[in-house]
Design a protein around this motif. Structure first.
Motif, PDB file in Angstrom:
ATOM      1  N   PHE A 250      -2.005  -1.011  71.021  1.00 20.45           N
ATOM      2  CA  PHE A 250      -2.260  -1.891  69.891  1.00 20.45           C
ATOM      3  C   PHE A 250      -3.497  -1.484  69.090  1.00 20.45           C
ATOM      4  O   PHE A 250      -3.814  -2.125  68.086  1.00 20.45           O
ATOM      5  CB  PHE A 250      -2.385  -3.342  70.379  1.00 20.45           C
ATOM      6  N   LEU A 251      -4.181  -0.423  69.542  1.00 27.28           N
ATOM      7  CA  LEU A 251      -5.309   0.072  68.777  1.00 27.28           C
ATOM      8  C   LEU A 251      -4.818   0.784  67.517  1.00 27.28           C
ATOM      9  O   LEU A 251      -3.723   1.374  67.513  1.00 27.28           O
ATOM     10  CB  LEU A 251      -6.131   1.053  69.613  1.00 27.28           C
ATOM     11  N   PRO A 252      -5.607   0.792  66.447  1.00 30.31           N
ATOM     12  CA  PRO A 252      -5.235   1.585  65.276  1.00 30.31           C
ATOM     13  C   PRO A 252      -5.205   3.062  65.649  1.00 30.31           C
ATOM     14  O   PRO A 252      -5.924   3.500  66.549  1.00 30.31           O
ATOM     15  CB  PRO A 252      -6.336   1.264  64.269  1.00 30.31           C
ATOM     16  N   GLU A 253      -4.397   3.821  64.949  1.00 32.58           N
ATOM     17  CA  GLU A 253      -4.193   5.224  65.302  1.00 32.58           C
ATOM     18  C   GLU A 253      -5.505   5.996  65.385  1.00 32.58           C
ATOM     19  O   GLU A 253      -5.693   6.834  66.273  1.00 32.58           O
ATOM     20  CB  GLU A 253      -3.264   5.887  64.283  1.00 32.58           C
ATOM     21  N   ARG A 254      -6.443   5.705  64.484  1.00 31.99           N
ATOM     22  CA  ARG A 254      -7.710   6.442  64.443  1.00 31.99           C
ATOM     23  C   ARG A 254      -8.486   6.290  65.751  1.00 31.99           C
ATOM     24  O   ARG A 254      -9.264   7.169  66.126  1.00 31.99           O
ATOM     25  CB  ARG A 254      -8.561   5.955  63.270  1.00 31.99           C
TER      26      ARG A 254
ATOM     27  N   SER B 224      -7.966   8.927  70.117  1.00 28.67           N
ATOM     28  CA  SER B 224      -9.208   9.266  70.826  1.00 28.67           C
ATOM     29  C   SER B 224      -9.252   8.608  72.198  1.00 28.67           C
ATOM     30  O   SER B 224      -9.767   9.188  73.164  1.00 28.67           O
ATOM     31  CB  SER B 224     -10.422   8.827  69.995  1.00 28.67           C
ATOM     32  N   THR B 225      -8.712   7.390  72.300  1.00 28.58           N
ATOM     33  CA  THR B 225      -8.689   6.691  73.588  1.00 28.58           C
ATOM     34  C   THR B 225      -7.830   7.421  74.598  1.00 28.58           C
ATOM     35  O   THR B 225      -8.178   7.521  75.784  1.00 28.58           O
ATOM     36  CB  THR B 225      -8.183   5.250  73.404  1.00 28.58           C
TER      37      THR B 225
ATOM     38  N   PRO C 121      -6.760  -5.567  70.661  1.00 30.17           N
ATOM     39  CA  PRO C 121      -6.484  -4.675  71.792  1.00 30.17           C
ATOM     40  C   PRO C 121      -7.514  -4.771  72.912  1.00 30.17           C
ATOM     41  O   PRO C 121      -7.154  -4.751  74.099  1.00 30.17           O
ATOM     42  CB  PRO C 121      -6.473  -3.283  71.148  1.00 30.17           C
ATOM     43  N   VAL C 122      -8.801  -4.875  72.557  1.00 32.26           N
ATOM     44  CA  VAL C 122      -9.833  -4.988  73.596  1.00 32.26           C
ATOM     45  C   VAL C 122      -9.706  -6.337  74.310  1.00 32.26           C
ATOM     46  O   VAL C 122      -9.833  -6.414  75.544  1.00 32.26           O
ATOM     47  CB  VAL C 122     -11.235  -4.802  72.994  1.00 32.26           C
ATOM     48  N   LEU C 123      -9.452  -7.386  73.550  1.00 29.78           N
ATOM     49  CA  LEU C 123      -9.238  -8.699  74.154  1.00 29.78           C
ATOM     50  C   LEU C 123      -8.032  -8.668  75.086  1.00 29.78           C
ATOM     51  O   LEU C 123      -8.074  -9.208  76.200  1.00 29.78           O
ATOM     52  CB  LEU C 123      -9.026  -9.744  73.056  1.00 29.78           C
TER      53      LEU C 123
END
Length: 320
Positions: free
Chosen positions: A26-30, A34-35, A238-240
């Motif tokens: 669910f993180l943005p691609e940018r 990297s994750t 996403p972090v939540l």
């Protein structure tokens, strides 16, 4: 980073970190790409000591020092993930000290398998968990003021995630690595010996020790989640979600009366998806990370004192 580097990192994360991988999607691609690379780098280093089997300690240490030199750009990278990590480190200005802290923690795992006090364990986590939180914050490219505000909370959240893993994996850590990450002082306070854990002897005393460590971890979750508001808006959910998913293991641990010696608690796919659905639902109506975490996570609300009015039924939920 080349696409094949990203895909290799993604494959490693999907195989070895299913819970975090779900949140990463669910993180943005940018940030997501990297994750994948960051997680794969962490995992490769971790496997040097966790999956070493009968590899001599000297060889493990030499492998980690080789990895350190490559990650810092002092030697050419011989792995696509390390090559991508070096590019990522330079692009996001990740401090060499964070890489050093992380690799030092992996070196510690070669020779140390018990921790006398929580302070000792926390010192270990400065590399194994806090450095991870710092690097994750770096790849989100916050402005300096927000980064300064977010970092202390990111460190606490990274520690909370790792402590949850320690509490969930007590049996696995003994079977596969002969390690105990519960502070020995906590065990002594409840009259539990390391030998009882080594022999998987569950008792009410062990349950009480687990309860204490669970409560300590949950305070770290509260502190960590309080900093999500400082992250970019497209990274907050996403972090939540990662925090909700990791903390859900606490519900399983309590449901089996803290007996993680007989059976390791594991989140089913259905339960993960339920956590995802309810978190997104509440996030749709209330973009306060702390309020949503309080409503949907397995972490009990901290005692706010006698004069505090808690949430009323339906708070943050549409009542049409």
């Amino acid at each position: 980073m080349r696409q094949e580097h990203i895909e290799r990192g993604k494959a490693i994360q999907r195989r070895t970190g299913k819970t975090f991988y779900l949140a990463t999607r669910f993180l943005p691609e940018r940030v997501r790409h990297s994750t994948h690379v960051l997680y794969a780098f962490f995992r490769i280093a971790d496997e040097v000591v966790d999956d070493a089997a009968d590899t001599p300690r000297e060889e493990q240490r030499a492998e980690l020092e080789k990895l350190r030199a490559q990650a810092l750009g002092e030697e050419p990278a011989d792995d696509p993930v390390l090559e991508a990590f070096c590019e990522l480190r330079e692009r996001h200005d990740i401090a060499d000290e964070e890489v050093e802290e992380f690799v030092d923690a992996m070196v510690t795992d070669i020779t140390r398998s018990r921790y006398e006090t929580y302070d000792d364990l926390e010192a270990y986590m400065r590399g194994s968990a806090a450095a991870v939180g710092v690097m994750m914050t770096a790849i989100m490219d916050l402005d300096p003021e927000m980064e300064e505000a977010a970092l202390p909370h990111a460190i606490k959240l990274g520690e909370a995630f790792q402590l949850t893993n320690f509490l969930r994996d007590v049996r696995e850590d003994i079977v596969e690595r002969d390690r105990i990450y519960l502070p020995l002082e906590t065990l002594r306070e409840h009259g539990v010996s390391p030998e009882e854990i080594e022999n998987f002897e569950y008792s009410p005393a062990f349950a009480a020790a687990m309860e204490d460590e669970l409560e300590r971890t949950e305070e770290l979750y509260r502190e960590g989640v309080a900093g999500i508001r400082y992250l970019p808006e497209d990274c907050q959910l996403p972090v939540l979600l990662a925090a909700v998913l990791y903390a859900e293991h606490h519900s399983l641990i309590r449901a089996q009366d803290y007996d993680v010696l007989t059976e390791e608690p594991s989140l089913s796919t259905a339960r993960k998806l339920w956590c995802l659905a309810k978190t997104r639902w509440h996030w749709h109506w209330n973009r306060d990370p702390e309020a949503v975490f309080q409503r949907v996570s397995a972490v009990p609300t901290a005692d706010p004192g006698p004069d505090h009015r808690g949430p009323e039924p339906g708070d943050g939920v549409p009542t049409r």
